[in-house]
Each structure stands twice: as C-alpha cells, then as structure tokens.
Design a protein around this motif. Sequence first.
Motif, mmCIF file in Angstrom:
data_model
loop_
_atom_site.group_PDB
_atom_site.id
_atom_site.type_symbol
_atom_site.label_atom_id
_atom_site.label_comp_id
_atom_site.label_asym_id
_atom_site.label_seq_id
_atom_site.Cartn_x
_atom_site.Cartn_y
_atom_site.Cartn_z
ATOM 1 N N SER A 6 -52.197 73.003 15.728
ATOM 2 C CA SER A 6 -51.109 72.589 14.908
ATOM 3 C C SER A 6 -50.189 71.340 15.675
ATOM 4 C CB SER A 6 -50.211 73.907 15.120
ATOM 5 O OG SER A 6 -49.826 74.154 16.285
ATOM 6 N N HIS A 7 -50.588 70.908 16.825
ATOM 7 C CA HIS A 7 -50.019 69.846 17.318
ATOM 8 C C HIS A 7 -50.198 68.655 16.666
ATOM 9 C CE1 HIS A 7 -53.322 70.655 19.699
ATOM 10 N NE2 HIS A 7 -53.372 69.490 20.048
ATOM 11 N N LEU A 8 -51.582 68.610 15.986
ATOM 12 C CA LEU A 8 -52.222 67.444 15.215
ATOM 13 C C LEU A 8 -51.767 67.441 13.892
ATOM 14 C CD1 LEU A 8 -55.651 67.789 17.013
ATOM 15 C CD2 LEU A 8 -53.516 66.469 17.887
ATOM 16 N N ASN A 9 -50.921 68.207 13.362
ATOM 17 C CA ASN A 9 -50.717 68.397 11.922
ATOM 18 C C ASN A 9 -50.485 67.065 11.147
ATOM 19 O OD1 ASN A 9 -51.207 71.126 11.540
ATOM 20 N ND2 ASN A 9 -49.087 71.502 11.843
ATOM 21 N N SER A 10 -49.981 66.169 11.900
ATOM 22 C CA SER A 10 -49.489 64.935 11.257
ATOM 23 C C SER A 10 -50.722 64.024 11.257
ATOM 24 C CB SER A 10 -48.119 64.116 12.116
ATOM 25 O OG SER A 10 -48.951 63.924 13.623
ATOM 26 N N MET A 11 -51.826 64.284 11.662
ATOM 27 C CA MET A 11 -52.803 63.329 11.697
ATOM 28 C C MET A 11 -53.814 63.789 10.445
ATOM 29 S SD MET A 11 -53.790 63.660 15.801
ATOM 30 C CE MET A 11 -55.002 63.050 15.778
ATOM 31 N N VAL A 12 -53.346 64.947 9.754
ATOM 32 C CA VAL A 12 -54.169 65.172 8.623
ATOM 33 C C VAL A 12 -53.781 64.170 7.347
ATOM 34 C CG1 VAL A 12 -54.550 66.968 6.706
ATOM 35 C CG2 VAL A 12 -54.098 67.708 9.200
ATOM 36 N N THR A 13 -54.870 63.531 6.828
ATOM 37 C CA THR A 13 -54.579 62.529 5.958
ATOM 38 C C THR A 13 -55.531 62.698 4.500
ATOM 39 O OG1 THR A 13 -56.442 61.188 6.643
ATOM 40 C CG2 THR A 13 -54.133 60.762 7.546
#
Length: 397
Positions: A190-197
């Motif tokens: 979840s800490h990588l959510n912003s990396m989903v493109t």
Amino acid sequence: QIIIATITLLRSLAAVDAFVPFVARNIRFSASSKMALSSSATTTQQQQQLGNTSFTSFLESTVPSSLLVDTAQSKTAKRINNVIIGNEAGDADSIISALTLGYVTSSNSRSPSNNACQVPIVSIPRAEMELRRDAALLLDMVGINVEKLLYVDDDVVTKHLLPPSSSGASNDLDTTITLVDHNRLRPRYSHLNSMVTEIVDHHKDENHHDQVAADSGKRIIAFENGHATVASTCTLVADRLFQSIKSDSDSSIQIDGALGLSLLGVILLDSINMLPEAKKGTPRDEEAIQQLLNRTDWSSCANTVPTLMDDATLDRIFPNGRCSMPDRKALFDALIGAKSDPKFWLEMSAMNCLRIDYKKFVVDDKSSIGLSSVIITMDDLLAKDGFIESMKSFIAS
C-alpha cells in the motif's frame, strides 16, 4: 477471517464430465523438478512477427538485463522500470497476463510506455510455482524456463522494485506499476500506491488508484452491470496485441508461437473452452480464441521439447503436427486436468491447499476477508494431517 470454499471442479456441469479426462496422469510433474528445458524454436524467414525478439527470449534475457543499470549512465539518469504484477492468488491468468503484457508492450514501438523497461513479475513466491500446475505446464510447452522468471520474493524485487515499507530500503530504480487481473494493490504494498500507473483487469472496480483515470486509456477494467465482459485478463492482453498488429502497415505480421499458445491456453481455461453451460466465456473471449488460432505462427514454437508432458498428450493437442494449430479441446483438457487432478490435491499438504488459490479482500481499513478455493471435499480437507494447526498458522501469517 478466512473462508474455505471446497469445490469439485466442473462436477455440476454434466456435459463437461464427458470430456474432462484426467490427462494429468499422463503429465509428469515432480516437486523437485527444475522445470527447465532448452528451446531451439526459430521463425521462418518468410514470416514476420511482432517485435524484434521472441516471447521466450524477452522473458529469459531482456527482462533480467533491464534491471542492470549501466554505471556510466546512472550518473545522469535513472532507468525506468514498469513492474507488471498479477493478484496474490497467482493463478494462470495472473501469471501469464503479466508475462504476455510485458512482451506486447515492449514490442509495440507506438506504445507510450515503450521507453520504459517492462518487468513482469510472477505474483507468488518462487517455491510456490510448482503448485501452479496448469501455468507450469503451459509455460513448459512453449519453452519458457520458469527458473529464469522474476518472483515476488526475489532479492531484486524485495530490495529494489517493490521494497516493503518496513525494510528501510530505498527504491533506487525509478519504478511504475501495472496491475493485471486485479485493480487494487495488495495491502503489503500500500505504501507504493502512488506508483500504480496502469490497470488491466476484469473484476469489479474497487475504486482505488484514482491517479489512473478511466479516460486515460490506462484503466482497462472489463466489468459492466455486475458482470465481467471477458472471462480472462489474457483476453484483454490479446485485444491489445491485435490492436498493435492492426495499426501496423505490414499485414503479414503473425503472432509469436509461444505468445499465442500462452494466451490461448489461459483463455480456454478461464472460459471453460466456451462451454455454454459454464456461463463463463463471452463473445470477446471467443473472438480472441479465433484470432489466436488463425494468426499465430505455430511453426515458431514447434521445436520446443516439453518436459512435463508425454508424447501422446502432445500429439492429441497437435494432431496435424507441431507446425499446425492446436486442437483447442485437447489443449483445454490437458490444462484443466493438470489443475484439478484429484491425486495431486489429495496428496497436497493442508497448508498448500489453503494457499494455492487464496484471495484477500479488504473490507475497510481495519478488516479483511480471505478466501481459499480448494478442489476437494470438506471431509477430505479436514482429514489432512495437521489441518487445524495449518489453518491457525495460515491465518496468523
């Protein structure tokens, strides 16, 4: 909470019973097998295929090398890696849609993502791959060495591409994430959510990752009016493949044999070979099946030497020779037999039964429900050695 669904696969469909022999008895699986093979598949000079490299070469060479940052270049620019990953259950659709989408995107020179290195990751720990018998069989058929694939617990993944929040490791490679066969990044990431493109999926939209807008063309979720509009994420990958071929001026382009067979096998599995009684397949799935059957260069993977299948089964799949299109029913029978072989399930440990097809659903920020689908009766499951202890350990993990 965890829910166990015990399923006697296809037993409610009498019409299916007549044609689902357990061909897995003719398929040689070994828990200690490396599942490796050598491939000498070549493409005829008269036929043009998508991309400058084969599907198998992309997976065995291009992807690992893409993670090596050139020392001289790293001083001026970081290499961008697009991680493609399926859901945590890691079924055949999740595994193969990630692998094939990576290749299709990498091969499409017109894709806006083409400047990034496409890095498909198998969404399960490396040691669990031997439990995914249908996926392992299909990859073995096309000449892909599963030992050379990347898995979620490989060091390069845990230390660089998808580091855990508690690790303190820095993501020293610029990374973006494409989700396939699910549309919400699993809680551990979840800490990588912003990396989903990008999202390519066929399940109900959980309305996360708002940065991936529907009108961007990057949020492809084939689910409308309460129903999936395709049975398989691999159908969506095939759609993208056909679109890239259609936009190319060279009408002689054919689909790489390993790529075509990989996509075809999973779509047949997920649609139950388009059996009407199953109510799984859609017109989009059948269109993808027909396109793959007719537009694939089957000769390009004719020289692979499968190690997990005997010659008799292989001959049933390719009744007119390895250079001709496969018999879809025989291919489906082999794959579903590998997945649902009763002997395999009865011999499996209780822990492996629980984890082989496990999905976790987050209800809110504080609670979740897990679902393990098990293809044996509840009595057989409860009778396994150490079931209660395994259940407690699995819930706590």
